[in-house]
Design a protein around this motif. Structure first.
Motif, PDB file in Angstrom:
ATOM      1  N   UNK A 258      -0.459 -13.175  -1.367  1.00  0.00           N
ATOM      2  CA  UNK A 258       0.313 -11.991  -0.979  1.00  0.00           C
ATOM      3  C   UNK A 258      -0.339 -10.713  -1.508  1.00  0.00           C
ATOM      4  N   UNK A 259      -0.842 -10.766  -2.741  1.00  0.00           N
ATOM      5  CA  UNK A 259      -1.525  -9.593  -3.292  1.00  0.00           C
ATOM      6  C   UNK A 259      -2.789  -9.254  -2.507  1.00  0.00           C
ATOM      7  N   UNK A 260      -3.525 -10.271  -2.104  1.00  0.00           N
ATOM      8  CA  UNK A 260      -4.738 -10.024  -1.315  1.00  0.00           C
ATOM      9  C   UNK A 260      -4.379  -9.340   0.000  1.00  0.00           C
ATOM     10  N   UNK A 261      -3.344  -9.828   0.688  1.00  0.00           N
ATOM     11  CA  UNK A 261      -2.939  -9.201   1.949  1.00  0.00           C
ATOM     12  C   UNK A 261      -2.432  -7.782   1.725  1.00  0.00           C
ATOM     13  N   UNK A 262      -1.737  -7.561   0.627  1.00  0.00           N
ATOM     14  CA  UNK A 262      -1.234  -6.214   0.330  1.00  0.00           C
ATOM     15  C   UNK A 262      -2.390  -5.244   0.139  1.00  0.00           C
ATOM     16  N   UNK A 263      -3.394  -5.664  -0.634  1.00  0.00           N
ATOM     17  CA  UNK A 263      -4.527  -4.775  -0.865  1.00  0.00           C
ATOM     18  C   UNK A 263      -5.372  -4.571   0.386  1.00  0.00           C
ATOM     19  N   UNK A 264      -5.287  -5.473   1.346  1.00  0.00           N
ATOM     20  CA  UNK A 264      -5.985  -5.262   2.617  1.00  0.00           C
ATOM     21  C   UNK A 264      -5.242  -4.268   3.506  1.00  0.00           C
ATOM     22  N   UNK A 265      -3.928  -4.160   3.346  1.00  0.00           N
ATOM     23  CA  UNK A 265      -3.139  -3.222   4.153  1.00  0.00           C
ATOM     24  C   UNK A 265      -3.297  -1.776   3.699  1.00  0.00           C
ATOM     25  N   UNK A 266      -3.480  -1.551   2.412  1.00  0.00           N
ATOM     26  CA  UNK A 266      -3.460  -0.191   1.886  1.00  0.00           C
ATOM     27  C   UNK A 266      -4.580   0.714   2.402  1.00  0.00           C
ATOM     28  N   UNK A 267      -5.836   0.276   2.529  1.00  0.00           N
ATOM     29  CA  UNK A 267      -6.850   1.184   3.076  1.00  0.00           C
ATOM     30  C   UNK A 267      -6.539   1.635   4.503  1.00  0.00           C
ATOM     31  N   UNK A 268      -5.986   0.746   5.294  1.00  0.00           N
ATOM     32  CA  UNK A 268      -5.616   1.113   6.661  1.00  0.00           C
ATOM     33  C   UNK A 268      -4.549   2.208   6.630  1.00  0.00           C
TER      34      UNK A 268
ATOM     35  N   UNK B 280       1.626   5.005   9.911  1.00  0.00           N
ATOM     36  CA  UNK B 280       1.337   4.949   8.480  1.00  0.00           C
ATOM     37  C   UNK B 280       2.447   4.214   7.740  1.00  0.00           C
ATOM     38  N   UNK B 281       3.681   4.566   8.038  1.00  0.00           N
ATOM     39  CA  UNK B 281       4.819   3.894   7.397  1.00  0.00           C
ATOM     40  C   UNK B 281       4.862   2.421   7.783  1.00  0.00           C
ATOM     41  N   UNK B 282       4.553   2.133   9.040  1.00  0.00           N
ATOM     42  CA  UNK B 282       4.596   0.755   9.524  1.00  0.00           C
ATOM     43  C   UNK B 282       3.548  -0.124   8.841  1.00  0.00           C
ATOM     44  N   UNK B 283       2.453   0.457   8.396  1.00  0.00           N
ATOM     45  CA  UNK B 283       1.417  -0.315   7.717  1.00  0.00           C
ATOM     46  C   UNK B 283       1.632  -0.298   6.203  1.00  0.00           C
ATOM     47  N   UNK B 284       2.049   0.850   5.652  1.00  0.00           N
ATOM     48  CA  UNK B 284       2.177   0.981   4.200  1.00  0.00           C
ATOM     49  C   UNK B 284       3.382   0.211   3.652  1.00  0.00           C
ATOM     50  N   UNK B 285       4.483   0.244   4.365  1.00  0.00           N
ATOM     51  CA  UNK B 285       5.691  -0.406   3.863  1.00  0.00           C
ATOM     52  C   UNK B 285       5.512  -1.919   3.672  1.00  0.00           C
ATOM     53  N   UNK B 286       4.968  -2.642   4.661  1.00  0.00           N
ATOM     54  CA  UNK B 286       4.736  -4.073   4.412  1.00  0.00           C
ATOM     55  C   UNK B 286       3.745  -4.318   3.272  1.00  0.00           C
ATOM     56  N   UNK B 287       2.747  -3.445   3.138  1.00  0.00           N
ATOM     57  CA  UNK B 287       1.791  -3.601   2.039  1.00  0.00           C
ATOM     58  C   UNK B 287       2.451  -3.469   0.683  1.00  0.00           C
ATOM     59  N   UNK B 288       3.338  -2.502   0.550  1.00  0.00           N
ATOM     60  CA  UNK B 288       4.050  -2.313  -0.711  1.00  0.00           C
ATOM     61  C   UNK B 288       4.990  -3.485  -0.976  1.00  0.00           C
ATOM     62  N   UNK B 289       5.681  -3.933   0.045  1.00  0.00           N
ATOM     63  CA  UNK B 289       6.602  -5.070  -0.117  1.00  0.00           C
ATOM     64  C   UNK B 289       5.825  -6.332  -0.502  1.00  0.00           C
ATOM     65  N   UNK B 290       4.677  -6.563   0.140  1.00  0.00           N
ATOM     66  CA  UNK B 290       3.862  -7.727  -0.199  1.00  0.00           C
ATOM     67  C   UNK B 290       3.368  -7.650  -1.642  1.00  0.00           C
TER      68      UNK B 290
END
Length: 103
Positions: A17-27, A54-64
């Motif tokens: 989950x952390x790996x996926x979260x860190x992949x979402x943040x640059x986007x 931006x919200x649609x990508x950042x919010x799942x990243x933060x939750x993950x």
């Protein structure tokens, strides 16, 4: 040497989950930069759409990321030693960046 100490973490769901979260943040950061640029150029329709993306990508990243950290702490898997935390951070960085550097 550091990677061997944190190796069992790589196989946990929390770590993935952390790996996926860190992949979402640059986007999300790129979309945020485009949102700021469209604001400066004064294109309201584009700004609203990019802000939504931006919200649609950042919010799942933060939750993950939060879910992964909570799972690591709750499961007692978060390393307490500074050296092991550094090893986990290095391993996490390599797992996030490795797919981007493949030829």
């Amino acid at each position: 040497m550091r990677q061997k100490k944190a190796l069992p973490l790589r196989h946990t769901r929390a770590y993935r989950l952390l790996v996926w979260a860190f992949r979402c943040h640059p986007v999300a950061l790129v979309l945020g930069g485009l949102t700021m640029t469209s604001t400066l150029v004064d294109v309201p329709a584009l700004t609203a759409a990019l802000a939504g993306c931006t919200v649609a990508v950042m919010l799942p990243g933060v939750v993950l990321a939060l879910t992964g950290m909570i799972m690591l702490y709750a499961g007692g898997l978060m390393p307490q030693d500074l050296t092991r935390r550094q090893a986990m951070a290095g391993m996490l960085w390599r797992d996030v960046v490795k797919p981007l550097t493949r030829p």
